[in-house]
Design a protein around this motif. Structure first.
Motif, PDB file in Angstrom:
ATOM      1  N   LEU A 174      24.730  44.274   3.175  1.00 12.76           N
ATOM      2  CA  LEU A 174      23.550  45.092   3.449  1.00 12.76           C
ATOM      3  C   LEU A 174      24.030  46.530   3.546  1.00 12.76           C
ATOM      4  O   LEU A 174      24.966  46.823   4.295  1.00 12.76           O
ATOM      5  N   CYS A 175      23.414  47.428   2.793  1.00 11.84           N
ATOM      6  CA  CYS A 175      23.858  48.820   2.839  1.00 11.84           C
ATOM      7  C   CYS A 175      22.658  49.741   3.004  1.00 11.84           C
ATOM      8  O   CYS A 175      21.522  49.397   2.657  1.00 11.84           O
ATOM      9  N   THR A 176      22.920  50.900   3.540  1.00 14.12           N
ATOM     10  CA  THR A 176      21.901  51.937   3.627  1.00 14.12           C
ATOM     11  C   THR A 176      22.599  53.286   3.590  1.00 14.12           C
ATOM     12  O   THR A 176      23.818  53.376   3.820  1.00 14.12           O
ATOM     13  N   ALA A 177      21.838  54.334   3.284  1.00 15.33           N
ATOM     14  CA  ALA A 177      22.384  55.691   3.235  1.00 15.33           C
ATOM     15  C   ALA A 177      21.302  56.656   3.695  1.00 15.33           C
ATOM     16  O   ALA A 177      20.153  56.577   3.248  1.00 15.33           O
ATOM     17  N   VAL A 178      21.661  57.544   4.594  1.00 11.24           N
ATOM     18  CA  VAL A 178      20.731  58.529   5.133  1.00 11.24           C
ATOM     19  C   VAL A 178      21.451  59.866   5.257  1.00 11.24           C
ATOM     20  O   VAL A 178      22.675  59.918   5.367  1.00 11.24           O
ATOM     21  N   ALA A 179      20.678  60.950   5.246  1.00 10.68           N
ATOM     22  CA  ALA A 179      21.286  62.271   5.435  1.00 10.68           C
ATOM     23  C   ALA A 179      21.651  62.489   6.894  1.00 10.68           C
ATOM     24  O   ALA A 179      22.709  63.010   7.220  1.00 10.68           O
ATOM     25  N   ARG A 180      20.750  62.046   7.796  1.00  8.43           N
ATOM     26  CA  ARG A 180      20.938  62.283   9.230  1.00  8.43           C
ATOM     27  C   ARG A 180      20.777  60.983  10.005  1.00  8.43           C
ATOM     28  O   ARG A 180      19.981  60.115   9.631  1.00  8.43           O
ATOM     29  N   LEU A 181      21.495  60.898  11.106  1.00 10.18           N
ATOM     30  CA  LEU A 181      21.409  59.729  11.983  1.00 10.18           C
ATOM     31  C   LEU A 181      20.402  60.053  13.079  1.00 10.18           C
ATOM     32  O   LEU A 181      20.751  60.361  14.210  1.00 10.18           O
ATOM     33  N   ASP A 182      19.115  59.978  12.747  1.00  4.23           N
ATOM     34  CA  ASP A 182      18.108  60.414  13.714  1.00  4.23           C
ATOM     35  C   ASP A 182      17.047  59.340  13.939  1.00  4.23           C
ATOM     36  O   ASP A 182      17.072  58.258  13.342  1.00  4.23           O
ATOM     37  N   TYR A 183      16.104  59.671  14.789  1.00  4.77           N
ATOM     38  CA  TYR A 183      15.053  58.733  15.187  1.00  4.77           C
ATOM     39  C   TYR A 183      14.189  58.312  14.001  1.00  4.77           C
ATOM     40  O   TYR A 183      13.711  57.183  13.949  1.00  4.77           O
ATOM     41  N   PHE A 184      13.990  59.205  13.046  1.00  2.62           N
ATOM     42  CA  PHE A 184      13.168  58.878  11.889  1.00  2.62           C
ATOM     43  C   PHE A 184      13.735  57.679  11.127  1.00  2.62           C
ATOM     44  O   PHE A 184      12.990  56.864  10.599  1.00  2.62           O
ATOM     45  N   LYS A 185      15.063  57.575  11.048  1.00  2.00           N
ATOM     46  CA  LYS A 185      15.700  56.567  10.189  1.00  2.00           C
ATOM     47  C   LYS A 185      15.740  55.181  10.813  1.00  2.00           C
ATOM     48  O   LYS A 185      15.937  54.185  10.100  1.00  2.00           O
ATOM     49  N   ASN A 186      15.652  55.082  12.145  1.00  2.00           N
ATOM     50  CA  ASN A 186      15.523  53.780  12.816  1.00  2.00           C
ATOM     51  C   ASN A 186      16.654  52.815  12.452  1.00  2.00           C
ATOM     52  O   ASN A 186      16.444  51.629  12.195  1.00  2.00           O
ATOM     53  N   LEU A 187      17.880  53.304  12.448  1.00  2.00           N
ATOM     54  CA  LEU A 187      19.012  52.494  11.997  1.00  2.00           C
ATOM     55  C   LEU A 187      19.348  51.354  12.950  1.00  2.00           C
ATOM     56  O   LEU A 187      20.002  50.380  12.550  1.00  2.00           O
ATOM     57  N   ASP A 188      18.896  51.457  14.203  1.00  2.00           N
ATOM     58  CA  ASP A 188      19.092  50.342  15.140  1.00  2.00           C
ATOM     59  C   ASP A 188      18.503  49.048  14.601  1.00  2.00           C
ATOM     60  O   ASP A 188      18.994  47.957  14.888  1.00  2.00           O
ATOM     61  N   LEU A 189      17.420  49.185  13.823  1.00  4.28           N
ATOM     62  CA  LEU A 189      16.767  47.994  13.275  1.00  4.28           C
ATOM     63  C   LEU A 189      17.712  47.241  12.344  1.00  4.28           C
ATOM     64  O   LEU A 189      17.810  46.009  12.391  1.00  4.28           O
ATOM     65  N   LEU A 190      18.438  47.960  11.499  1.00  3.52           N
ATOM     66  CA  LEU A 190      19.391  47.314  10.590  1.00  3.52           C
ATOM     67  C   LEU A 190      20.521  46.656  11.370  1.00  3.52           C
ATOM     68  O   LEU A 190      20.908  45.511  11.060  1.00  3.52           O
ATOM     69  N   ILE A 191      21.049  47.345  12.368  1.00  6.24           N
ATOM     70  CA  ILE A 191      22.150  46.788  13.159  1.00  6.24           C
ATOM     71  C   ILE A 191      21.703  45.509  13.857  1.00  6.24           C
ATOM     72  O   ILE A 191      22.412  44.493  13.850  1.00  6.24           O
ATOM     73  N   SER A 192      20.509  45.546  14.452  1.00  9.42           N
ATOM     74  CA  SER A 192      19.993  44.373  15.166  1.00  9.42           C
ATOM     75  C   SER A 192      19.759  43.201  14.222  1.00  9.42           C
ATOM     76  O   SER A 192      20.160  42.066  14.508  1.00  9.42           O
ATOM     77  N   ALA A 193      19.108  43.460  13.075  1.00  6.99           N
ATOM     78  CA  ALA A 193      18.829  42.382  12.122  1.00  6.99           C
ATOM     79  C   ALA A 193      20.123  41.801  11.564  1.00  6.99           C
ATOM     80  O   ALA A 193      20.266  40.566  11.439  1.00  6.99           O
ATOM     81  N   ALA A 194      21.098  42.660  11.233  1.00  2.00           N
ATOM     82  CA  ALA A 194      22.362  42.181  10.681  1.00  2.00           C
ATOM     83  C   ALA A 194      23.103  41.313  11.692  1.00  2.00           C
ATOM     84  O   ALA A 194      23.682  40.268  11.333  1.00  2.00           O
ATOM     85  N   THR A 195      23.081  41.730  12.953  1.00  3.66           N
ATOM     86  CA  THR A 195      23.751  40.932  13.988  1.00  3.66           C
ATOM     87  C   THR A 195      23.101  39.554  14.103  1.00  3.66           C
ATOM     88  O   THR A 195      23.796  38.531  14.237  1.00  3.66           O
ATOM     89  N   GLN A 196      21.768  39.503  14.048  1.00  5.19           N
ATOM     90  CA  GLN A 196      21.081  38.202  14.089  1.00  5.19           C
ATOM     91  C   GLN A 196      21.479  37.331  12.900  1.00  5.19           C
ATOM     92  O   GLN A 196      21.703  36.122  13.046  1.00  5.19           O
ATOM     93  N   LEU A 197      21.581  37.946  11.725  1.00  5.49           N
ATOM     94  CA  LEU A 197      21.970  37.186  10.534  1.00  5.49           C
ATOM     95  C   LEU A 197      23.390  36.650  10.659  1.00  5.49           C
ATOM     96  O   LEU A 197      23.675  35.509  10.262  1.00  5.49           O
TER      97      LEU A 197
END
Length: 395
Positions: free
Chosen positions: A208-231
């Motif tokens: 699973l990969c993603t790319a963003v310019a900034r690590l901010d609230y708009f990008k909601n990257l916690d969602l990917l971390i949480s889903a990946a951990t569940q998987l």
């Protein structure tokens, strides 16, 4: 990236059409008392750098912008039949636009009020960095909107329907707006991914990969971390590649994986953002075993997931109206915007041929997005705005 890439594609299109004079760059100088103009050349383009600050009189800034436009037009020796038209890639200076020149604008960043209507006050302040920054942006945008709505000689080159809806709701005349297709052209990379990233991709049976310019609230990257951990906990042999932020954002990157169990930590690779060429190389290298995951809460368009899909990378996006890129994707590439929703979609596609799925998605998006379509839309809008602007200024 983002607005800069858009502006460069527009400049190339105008240059090819013989109507391009140059670029006005602006640089804030807080200790300076009056605006100054400095001719420069950037990447072979004629430019004028406007040095100013927001405490300067409005009339002086309007005069400086007019002088910059006239200087570039003179230097280009353009055979123009009317006044130069300015094309803004932000509304920051819109309230200083000269009253006797036509203009158009493309809004790339989010409107404060539109975001605040959808999220809580605290979430809004967090998204924009702080209450102080958010309220400053709100006031700045309000002034720009007042100028835009009232001025019959200023137009909107719109690449986001979400922003169009907001502008019309604020009183903008739809007749002064034209939609343009996003200018996305994934190039065949002449570079390889950085060695560490390449090894990580090659070691992942399912990435699973993603790319963003900034690590901010708009990008909601916690969602990917949480889903990946569940998987991972469910036994799926998944790894996660997260590309984004500046070199100095290591603390933010580490905080994203703080809740990941220690025995899964080596399945995550978080790295600073890459050049566009390197990013496209990652997309093409990862196509056989990877899914690009967009997790954004709010995107006025969302260029990177579109770039990933147009590179042939299997891509999924939130099924959410505030993420406009979702309108380009089929239902089976959209997920309920929760960790559980993402887990369910990834489990459904984990066993399919990802290379074939990515190729099918690319063909679908190529029917909606291309640089030639962008150039066609841009020049049609430009001709229309030129005629309307000239008419408005003569009345």
């Amino acid at each position: 990236m983002g607005a800069t890439s858009f502006a460069l594609e527009a400049a190339a299109c105008f240059e090819e059409a013989g109507v391009f004079s140059g670029v006005i760059l602006y640089k804030r100088q807080e200790g300076q008392r009056t605006p100054t103009l400095h001719p420069v050349t950037r990447n072979g383009m004629p430019c004028v750098e406007l040095r100013f600050n927001f405490s300067m009189p409005t009339g002086e800034l309007r005069g400086a912008l007019r002088s910059a436009a006239e200087e570039l037009t003179h230097r280009a020796a353009a055979t123009a039949t009317g006044p130069p038209m300015l094309y803004y890639q932000t509304d920051t200076l819109l309230r200083y636009h000269p009253r006797d020149l036509p203009a158009c604008v493309t809004h790339h960043g989010p409107f404060f009020d539109d975001f605040a209507d959808r999220f809580s006050t605290q979430d809004t302040f967090q998204a924009f960095g702080s209450a102080e920054k958010a309220l400053h942006l709100m006031r700045q945008q309000e002034q720009g909107l007042l100028e835009l709505v009232a001025a019959r000689h200023i137009f909107v080159m719109q690449h986001s329907r979400m922003q169009r809806d907001y502008l019309v709701g604020q009183g903008m005349d739809p007749a002064r707006m034209r939609e343009v297709s996003p200018p996305i052209r994934p190039e065949i990379p002449s570079v390889r991914p950085p060695a560490g990233i390449l090894r990580f991709i090659e070691s992942a049976p399912f990435l699973l990969c993603t790319a963003v310019a900034r690590l901010d609230y708009f990008k909601n990257l916690d969602l990917l971390i949480s889903a990946a951990t569940q998987l991972m906990e469910r036994g799926l042999p998944v790894k996660v590649l997260l590309i984004g932020g500046d070199e100095c954002d290591d603390v933010l990157r580490k905080s994203l994986v703080r809740e990941v169990p220690a025995h899964h930590a080596d399945r995550f690779l978080l790295t600073p953002r890459l050049t566009k060429g390197e990013l496209y190389a990652v997309f093409r290298t990862a196509r056989r075993t990877s899914v690009f995951v967009c997790t954004s809460r709010y995107e006025t368009l969302g260029i990177t997931p579109l770039e990933a899909a147009l590179s042939g990378l299997s891509t999924v996006v939130p099924d959410s109206r505030p993420v406009e890129a979702a309108r380009f994707f089929p239902a089976d590439a959209r997920y309920e915007p929760t960790a559980n929703g993402l887990v369910k979609l990834i489990e459904r596609i984990a066993s399919v041929d990802l290379f074939r799925r990515g190729a099918e998605l690319r063909r679908l998006l190529e029917g909606q997005i291309s640089v030639p379509w962008f150039r066609r839309d841009l020049m049609r809008a430009w001709r229309s705005f030129s005629e309307m602007g000239r008419s408005a200024l003569q009345q």
